[in-house]
Design an enzyme around this catalytic site. Structure first.
Site, PDB file in Angstrom:
ATOM      1  N   TYR A 274     -25.251 119.967 -36.214  1.00 51.31           N
ATOM      2  CA  TYR A 274     -25.522 121.091 -37.115  1.00 51.31           C
ATOM      3  C   TYR A 274     -24.998 122.388 -36.500  1.00 51.31           C
ATOM      4  O   TYR A 274     -24.312 123.173 -37.169  1.00 51.31           O
ATOM      5  CB  TYR A 274     -27.024 121.194 -37.383  1.00 51.31           C
TER       6      TYR A 274
ATOM      7  N   SER B 254     -25.530 130.148 -40.321  1.00 52.53           N
ATOM      8  CA  SER B 254     -26.861 129.944 -39.769  1.00 52.53           C
ATOM      9  C   SER B 254     -26.966 130.786 -38.509  1.00 52.53           C
ATOM     10  O   SER B 254     -25.957 131.103 -37.877  1.00 52.53           O
ATOM     11  CB  SER B 254     -27.060 128.466 -39.419  1.00 52.53           C
TER      12      SER B 254
END
Length: 194
Positions: free
Chosen positions: A75, A60
């Protein structure tokens, strides 16, 4: 010949100090251990045929920088782990003719923001984010998943390591890198170390 590790859940989107052990377990189990399980299952097969191959891990942009105010601590930690894992893996697999790429997307038009609907009971059960939370909205403003797939394919075919989909995020990554480098400069000025 090609392993695509694409696993990700977003977490409950609370402040990091308010997250529970179950939240950590769930996000790390999917986002990090999911990648590890893919490697354990398929890398031996790729190495065994001896024809080389490629591993594409979906990280990401949050594995390269942190977005403030979105309460994505777990996350972000998980995606930094995938970044480090991928960097080490690329070095380790090079002698075997196996390439490694790290896909670092920004927002993509998926339902990852609704991933709480699938959280198992052992991790606290399903949840929904508050409607006013910025991550509760669907990622409809994000890139089309097919466009990200085409970008990933090009990156694998040209053996890129960091496959970037959102070049507009460069400033945030640069700011983080500059802060790390400034810390080195500060340590040098203190003259504690050579």
């Amino acid at each position: 010949h090609l392993l695509c590790n694409n696993a990700g859940v977003g977490g409950a989107a609370r402040k990091l100090q308010d997250e529970r052990a179950e939240d950590w377990d769930w996000v790390l189990s999917v986002n990090v251990i999911g990648v590890v399980n893919g490697l354990l299952a398929f890398l031996p097969l790729i190495k065994e045929h001896g024809e080389g191959g490629h591993v594409l891990n979906t990280g990401s942009m949050n594995g390269l920088r942190r977005r403030a105010g979105l309460q994505q601590g777990i996350y972000t930690a998980s995606k930094f782990a995938v970044t480090g894992l991928s960097e080490a893996l690329r070095q380790d697999l090079a002698p075997h003719g196996i390439g490694v790429s790290l896909l670092c997307p920004g927002p993509v038009n998926t339902r990852v923001g609704e991933s709480g609907r699938n959280r198992p009971a052992r991790h606290g059960g399903p949840f929904t984010r508050p409607a006013d939370h910025p991550l509760a909205r669907p990622a409809s403003g994000g890139l089309d998943a097919d466009a990200v797939g085409r970008r990933a394919r090009l990156g694998v075919e040209t053996d890129e390591f960091y496959i970037i989909t959102h070049p507009g995020s460069r400033d945030a990554v640069e700011a983080r890198s500059d802060a790390v480098l400034a810390a080195f400069d500060h340590a040098r000025r203190l003259a504690f170390f050579d």
